[in-house]
Write a protein that holds these residues in place. Structure first.
Motif, PDB file in Angstrom:
ATOM      1  N   LEU A  11     -20.923  19.290 -18.551  1.00 24.19           N
ATOM      2  CA  LEU A  11     -22.333  19.334 -18.162  1.00 24.19           C
ATOM      3  C   LEU A  11     -23.215  19.362 -19.406  1.00 24.19           C
ATOM      4  O   LEU A  11     -24.368  18.992 -19.362  1.00 24.19           O
ATOM      5  CB  LEU A  11     -22.617  20.563 -17.292  1.00 24.19           C
ATOM      6  CG  LEU A  11     -22.011  20.520 -15.891  1.00 24.19           C
ATOM      7  CD1 LEU A  11     -22.156  21.863 -15.207  1.00 24.19           C
ATOM      8  CD2 LEU A  11     -22.656  19.432 -15.059  1.00 24.19           C
TER       9      LEU A  11
ATOM     10  N   ARG B 295     -17.486   6.072 -15.546  1.00 25.11           N
ATOM     11  CA  ARG B 295     -16.619   5.856 -14.392  1.00 25.11           C
ATOM     12  C   ARG B 295     -15.323   6.657 -14.519  1.00 25.11           C
ATOM     13  O   ARG B 295     -14.863   7.293 -13.568  1.00 25.11           O
ATOM     14  CB  ARG B 295     -16.304   4.363 -14.287  1.00 25.11           C
ATOM     15  CG  ARG B 295     -15.883   3.995 -12.908  1.00 25.11           C
ATOM     16  CD  ARG B 295     -15.714   2.513 -12.775  1.00 25.11           C
ATOM     17  NE  ARG B 295     -15.074   2.226 -11.510  1.00 25.11           N
ATOM     18  CZ  ARG B 295     -14.690   1.019 -11.157  1.00 25.11           C
ATOM     19  NH1 ARG B 295     -14.862   0.002 -11.956  1.00 25.11           N
ATOM     20  NH2 ARG B 295     -14.118   0.834  -9.986  1.00 25.11           N
TER      21      ARG B 295
ATOM     22  N   HIS C 191     -16.048  10.224 -13.818  1.00 21.70           N
ATOM     23  CA  HIS C 191     -16.111  10.468 -12.376  1.00 21.70           C
ATOM     24  C   HIS C 191     -14.723  10.630 -11.789  1.00 21.70           C
ATOM     25  O   HIS C 191     -14.475  11.517 -10.977  1.00 21.70           O
ATOM     26  CB  HIS C 191     -16.817   9.304 -11.669  1.00 21.70           C
ATOM     27  CG  HIS C 191     -18.294   9.351 -11.802  1.00 21.70           C
ATOM     28  ND1 HIS C 191     -19.082   8.246 -11.750  1.00 21.70           N
ATOM     29  CD2 HIS C 191     -19.117  10.389 -12.000  1.00 21.70           C
ATOM     30  CE1 HIS C 191     -20.336   8.589 -11.916  1.00 21.70           C
ATOM     31  NE2 HIS C 191     -20.382   9.891 -12.070  1.00 21.70           N
TER      32      HIS C 191
ATOM     33  N   ARG D 174     -13.186  13.871 -12.754  1.00 19.67           N
ATOM     34  CA  ARG D 174     -13.798  14.999 -12.067  1.00 19.67           C
ATOM     35  C   ARG D 174     -13.249  15.182 -10.665  1.00 19.67           C
ATOM     36  O   ARG D 174     -13.332  16.266 -10.097  1.00 19.67           O
ATOM     37  CB  ARG D 174     -15.316  14.810 -12.033  1.00 19.67           C
ATOM     38  CG  ARG D 174     -15.936  15.248 -13.341  1.00 19.67           C
ATOM     39  CD  ARG D 174     -17.378  14.922 -13.414  1.00 19.67           C
ATOM     40  NE  ARG D 174     -18.020  15.729 -14.458  1.00 19.67           N
ATOM     41  CZ  ARG D 174     -19.232  15.492 -14.919  1.00 19.67           C
ATOM     42  NH1 ARG D 174     -19.928  14.494 -14.446  1.00 19.67           N
ATOM     43  NH2 ARG D 174     -19.740  16.264 -15.849  1.00 19.67           N
TER      44      ARG D 174
ATOM     45  N   PRO E 269     -16.844  16.395  -0.552  1.00 17.68           N
ATOM     46  CA  PRO E 269     -16.154  15.575  -1.560  1.00 17.68           C
ATOM     47  C   PRO E 269     -15.258  14.513  -0.921  1.00 17.68           C
ATOM     48  O   PRO E 269     -15.167  13.399  -1.430  1.00 17.68           O
ATOM     49  CB  PRO E 269     -15.318  16.596  -2.345  1.00 17.68           C
ATOM     50  CG  PRO E 269     -15.994  17.896  -2.124  1.00 17.68           C
ATOM     51  CD  PRO E 269     -16.550  17.832  -0.729  1.00 17.68           C
TER      52      PRO E 269
ATOM     53  N   GLU F 282     -17.311  11.600   0.213  1.00 17.33           N
ATOM     54  CA  GLU F 282     -17.834  10.790  -0.884  1.00 17.33           C
ATOM     55  C   GLU F 282     -16.741   9.991  -1.585  1.00 17.33           C
ATOM     56  O   GLU F 282     -16.974   8.881  -2.023  1.00 17.33           O
ATOM     57  CB  GLU F 282     -18.537  11.691  -1.914  1.00 17.33           C
ATOM     58  CG  GLU F 282     -19.888  12.192  -1.460  1.00 17.33           C
ATOM     59  CD  GLU F 282     -20.930  11.082  -1.363  1.00 17.33           C
ATOM     60  OE1 GLU F 282     -20.903  10.166  -2.202  1.00 17.33           O
ATOM     61  OE2 GLU F 282     -21.765  11.140  -0.445  1.00 17.33           O
ATOM     62  N   HIS F 283     -15.550  10.597  -1.699  1.00 15.87           N
ATOM     63  CA  HIS F 283     -14.544   9.978  -2.561  1.00 15.87           C
ATOM     64  C   HIS F 283     -13.407   9.290  -1.822  1.00 15.87           C
ATOM     65  O   HIS F 283     -12.612   8.603  -2.439  1.00 15.87           O
ATOM     66  CB  HIS F 283     -13.939  11.030  -3.498  1.00 15.87           C
ATOM     67  CG  HIS F 283     -14.910  11.534  -4.510  1.00 15.87           C
ATOM     68  ND1 HIS F 283     -15.676  10.698  -5.289  1.00 15.87           N
ATOM     69  CD2 HIS F 283     -15.254  12.791  -4.878  1.00 15.87           C
ATOM     70  CE1 HIS F 283     -16.434  11.414  -6.083  1.00 15.87           C
ATOM     71  NE2 HIS F 283     -16.216  12.686  -5.848  1.00 15.87           N
TER      72      HIS F 283
ATOM     73  N   GLN G   4     -19.406   3.344  -5.337  1.00 13.72           N
ATOM     74  CA  GLN G   4     -20.315   4.497  -5.252  1.00 13.72           C
ATOM     75  C   GLN G   4     -21.604   4.032  -4.596  1.00 13.72           C
ATOM     76  O   GLN G   4     -22.663   4.033  -5.230  1.00 13.72           O
ATOM     77  CB  GLN G   4     -20.616   5.043  -6.657  1.00 13.72           C
ATOM     78  CG  GLN G   4     -19.453   5.714  -7.308  1.00 13.72           C
ATOM     79  CD  GLN G   4     -19.817   7.084  -7.823  1.00 13.72           C
ATOM     80  OE1 GLN G   4     -20.723   7.737  -7.340  1.00 13.72           O
ATOM     81  NE2 GLN G   4     -19.109   7.549  -8.820  1.00 13.72           N
TER      82      GLN G   4
ATOM     83  N   ARG H 171     -25.867   5.870   0.190  1.00 15.64           N
ATOM     84  CA  ARG H 171     -25.609   6.023   1.632  1.00 15.64           C
ATOM     85  C   ARG H 171     -26.806   5.589   2.467  1.00 15.64           C
ATOM     86  O   ARG H 171     -27.918   6.074   2.254  1.00 15.64           O
ATOM     87  CB  ARG H 171     -25.291   7.474   1.970  1.00 15.64           C
ATOM     88  CG  ARG H 171     -24.161   8.067   1.209  1.00 15.64           C
ATOM     89  CD  ARG H 171     -22.833   7.769   1.864  1.00 15.64           C
ATOM     90  NE  ARG H 171     -21.778   7.946   0.863  1.00 15.64           N
ATOM     91  CZ  ARG H 171     -20.552   7.486   0.996  1.00 15.64           C
ATOM     92  NH1 ARG H 171     -20.217   6.814   2.075  1.00 15.64           N
ATOM     93  NH2 ARG H 171     -19.658   7.674   0.061  1.00 15.64           N
TER      94      ARG H 171
ATOM     95  N   VAL I 260     -20.144  17.874 -11.083  1.00 16.74           N
ATOM     96  CA  VAL I 260     -18.734  18.165 -11.358  1.00 16.74           C
ATOM     97  C   VAL I 260     -17.824  17.627 -10.259  1.00 16.74           C
ATOM     98  O   VAL I 260     -16.626  17.523 -10.446  1.00 16.74           O
ATOM     99  CB  VAL I 260     -18.458  19.678 -11.560  1.00 16.74           C
ATOM    100  CG1 VAL I 260     -19.242  20.198 -12.739  1.00 16.74           C
ATOM    101  CG2 VAL I 260     -18.767  20.471 -10.318  1.00 16.74           C
ATOM    102  N   MET I 261     -18.390  17.271  -9.110  1.00 13.43           N
ATOM    103  CA  MET I 261     -17.571  16.612  -8.084  1.00 13.43           C
ATOM    104  C   MET I 261     -17.439  15.122  -8.382  1.00 13.43           C
ATOM    105  O   MET I 261     -16.785  14.404  -7.637  1.00 13.43           O
ATOM    106  CB  MET I 261     -18.238  16.734  -6.721  1.00 13.43           C
ATOM    107  CG  MET I 261     -18.071  18.055  -6.049  1.00 13.43           C
ATOM    108  SD  MET I 261     -19.006  17.958  -4.514  1.00 13.43           S
ATOM    109  CE  MET I 261     -19.162  19.685  -4.179  1.00 13.43           C
ATOM    110  N   GLY I 262     -18.127  14.659  -9.432  1.00 13.79           N
ATOM    111  CA  GLY I 262     -18.084  13.237  -9.727  1.00 13.79           C
ATOM    112  C   GLY I 262     -19.066  12.447  -8.882  1.00 13.79           C
ATOM    113  O   GLY I 262     -18.866  11.268  -8.620  1.00 13.79           O
ATOM    114  N   ILE I 263     -20.114  13.130  -8.418  1.00 19.91           N
ATOM    115  CA  ILE I 263     -21.145  12.439  -7.640  1.00 19.91           C
ATOM    116  C   ILE I 263     -22.426  12.439  -8.456  1.00 19.91           C
ATOM    117  O   ILE I 263     -22.961  13.498  -8.786  1.00 19.91           O
ATOM    118  CB  ILE I 263     -21.363  13.142  -6.290  1.00 19.91           C
ATOM    119  CG1 ILE I 263     -20.089  13.040  -5.463  1.00 19.91           C
ATOM    120  CG2 ILE I 263     -22.535  12.524  -5.543  1.00 19.91           C
ATOM    121  CD1 ILE I 263     -20.025  14.009  -4.334  1.00 19.91           C
TER     122      ILE I 263
END
Lengths: 272, 265
Positions: free
Chosen positions: A60, A81, A84, A87, A112, A115-116, B44, B47, B141-144
């Protein structure tokens, strides 16, 4: 103590990390390695730089000098990328939980995954509920974060942190703001998780009791420098007076320099 | 330091901060565009449900206020127009007067100020409180990417809803002006509307619509950047929210002046 695979590469490797906040040096030459499968507790008082260290481990903040390697890769050289993707193998449980206030508990934990992954809705909800079972929050799926108690928030945040089955898990002050019983529960949960998932865990805390209960190794941070890194036994037996002060909750005597004292009092005053 | 030196130093610091903020807003804009266009290709995507949600909050829920204010504004312009034009016995010219000023200026201005007041504060407060409770860090930190998740949907929703609100505001103002003119000058509403369409060219409507896009971008960027830069607890959150509304409205009016100058040369 569980078997730690010493042959493999450390999961976290920090070399000569130096950071500033404005002009002030916060971390000064940190060297630290965390082995796969161990629980490393980073301990220190407020202002010791432990929160800053955590922010750097989470990428961060950017360091002024030195480098951090996670899973063998230098994080500051990763493309956004690749960062990401890395993470997604890391889970974080923030001090205040950092649950999304607009989503209920189940949606927070499922977030999560949504999203992933491309899993279908039912699978995602089942997986989210499985993690809620792990942290003993089954039955609270539909509650909003504002309706939860402090301990429940931490557990929901933990469920969200482990929902992607991370290989590395960070805890920021897990017992802050919790009563001793709930805090001990959470410590148990952390130990259980490590045994069940084989995950490497880094805990940043100032709580001595909790630190010694869960740690395999402890790093004591003071004024931006590492005083000692070792097993709980080694830390207890350390003859470093500053470590002993911290362990025994003694206040530190700060030497007074008369000239500097006067300077501080009269600094910035008009007519002087 | 002496007083003049203080003043110069202060001016310098303030200017630097302003330039830095504009630079930050520009990066937010560029990154949002990147995610909107390239997001689907790097798995990515922005949405659509989030965009729809923002369209609802920014656009649909603003409709009653926008219509009410625009309608009142139309009536007001008719009253003032007729009163002024009476001195020259040219009351009938009130129709083109209203038609031009509504489509080119007031429709879009009212829509933008309502959105700045409603959504400018709401967006800054929402992102600001997420920043305070570490939800933004949690996303990272979640990669978002927070810009993709939070800013891009807001920007797209603004770009889609501002023209719609502007058209609504135009119509409501014209109807308001038409009704009042009809009562005072015995002109039927349909005659009024017909004469409006005779007067107006596509160009007039386009002026308003182009400006509505610019204003939408300004509101989105100012609100988001103020939200992200919240520091200092709940007082800081309040400051950022106020600042977001005031700066949005100021930016809208100044941008309006600049655009009007270039579009009417």
């Amino acid at each position: 103590m569980p078997a730690i695979n010493q042959q493999s590469e450390p999961v976290i490797e920090i070399r000569e990390l130096i950071t500033y906040y404005g002009e002030r040096k916060i971390l000064d030459g940190i060297n630290l390695a965390v082995e796969s499968g161990e629980i490393m507790v980073v301990m220190g008082g407020s202002g010791s730089g432990k929160s800053t260290l955590l922010r750097h481990l989470l990428s961060l903040n950017r360091p002024a000098a030195g480098n951090i390697r996670l899973f063998g890769k230098a994080v500051n050289k990763l493309s956004s990328r690749a960062l990401h993707q890395m993470r997604q193998r890391i889970g974080v449980s923030f001090q205040g939980g950092a649950l999304f206030n607009s989503l209920n508990v189940e949606e927070n934990v499922a977030f999560p995954l949504r999203e992933h992954t491309r899993l279908d809705d039912n699978t995602i909800r089942i997986m989210a509920r499985m993690k809620l079972e792990v942290v003993n929050l089954a039955g609270f799926e539909k509650l909003m974060p504002s309706q939860l108690s402090g301990g429940m928030i931490k557990r929901a945040a933990l469920a969200r942190a482990i929902v992607m089955d991370p290989k590395l898990l960070f805890f920021d002050e897990p017992s802050a703001g919790l009563d001793p019983v709930v805090s001990a529960d959470l410590d148990e949960l952390i130990l259980r998780l490590r045994d069940a998932m084989g995950v490497t865990i880094v805990v940043v805390t100032h709580e001595l009791e909790s630190a010694f209960r869960i740690a395999d190794r402890i790093t004591v941070l003071d004024k931006g420098k590492i005083l000692i890194t070792g097993t709980t036994q080694e830390v207890k037996e350390s003859d470093n007076p500053r470590v002993q002060n911290l362990l025994n909750r003694r206040t530190e005597d700060i030497p007074v320099n008369a000239d500097e004292y006067l300077q501080r009092l009269t600094d910035d005053l008009a007519g002087l | 330091m002496t007083r003049p030196a203080h003043f110069i130093a202060h001016t310098g610091r303030v200017s630097l901060a302003a330039i830095e903020e504009m630079g930050y807003q520009f990066t937010l804009f560029a990154e949002s565009l990147y995610w909107l266009i390239a997001g689907p290709f790097v798995s990515q995507p922005v949405r659509l449900s989030a965009v729809a949600d923002e369209m609802m909050k920014i656009g649909v829920l603003a409709v009653p206020v926008v219509v009410l204010l625009s309608f009142s504004n139309g009536v007001m312009m008719a009253i003032q127009g007729i009163a002024t034009l009476q001195e020259f016995d040219a009351e009938s010219q009130v129709v083109p007067g209203i038609a031009y000023s509504v489509t080119r200026e007031f429709g879009v201005l009212i829509a933008a100020i309502v959105v700045a007041g409603r959504s400018g504060s709401a967006i800054a407060a929402r992102i600001g409180s997420m920043q305070m409770s570490q939800e933004i860090d949690a996303l990272r930190v979640m990669g978002i990417e927070p810009v993709r998740h939070l800013v891009a949907p807001i920007l797209l929703a603004m770009l889609l809803m501002m023209p719609v609100l502007t058209l609504l505001a135009d119509s409501a103002a014209l109807i308001g002006g038409g009704l009042y003119t009809g009562i005072v000058l015995k002109l039927s509403l349909s005659t009024f509307i017909d004469r409006c369409f005779d007067t107006l060219a596509v160009y007039d409507l386009m002026q308003g619509l182009v400006k509505s896009l610019v204003f939408g971008i300004l509101i989105a960027l100012i609100a988001c950047s103020n939200g992200f830069s919240v520091t200092g607890g709940s007082e800081g959150l309040g400051r950022a929210t106020t600042r977001s509304v005031v700066l949005s409205i100021a930016a809208i009016v100044v941008a309006d002046m600049i655009f009007t100058y270039f579009l009417n040369r």
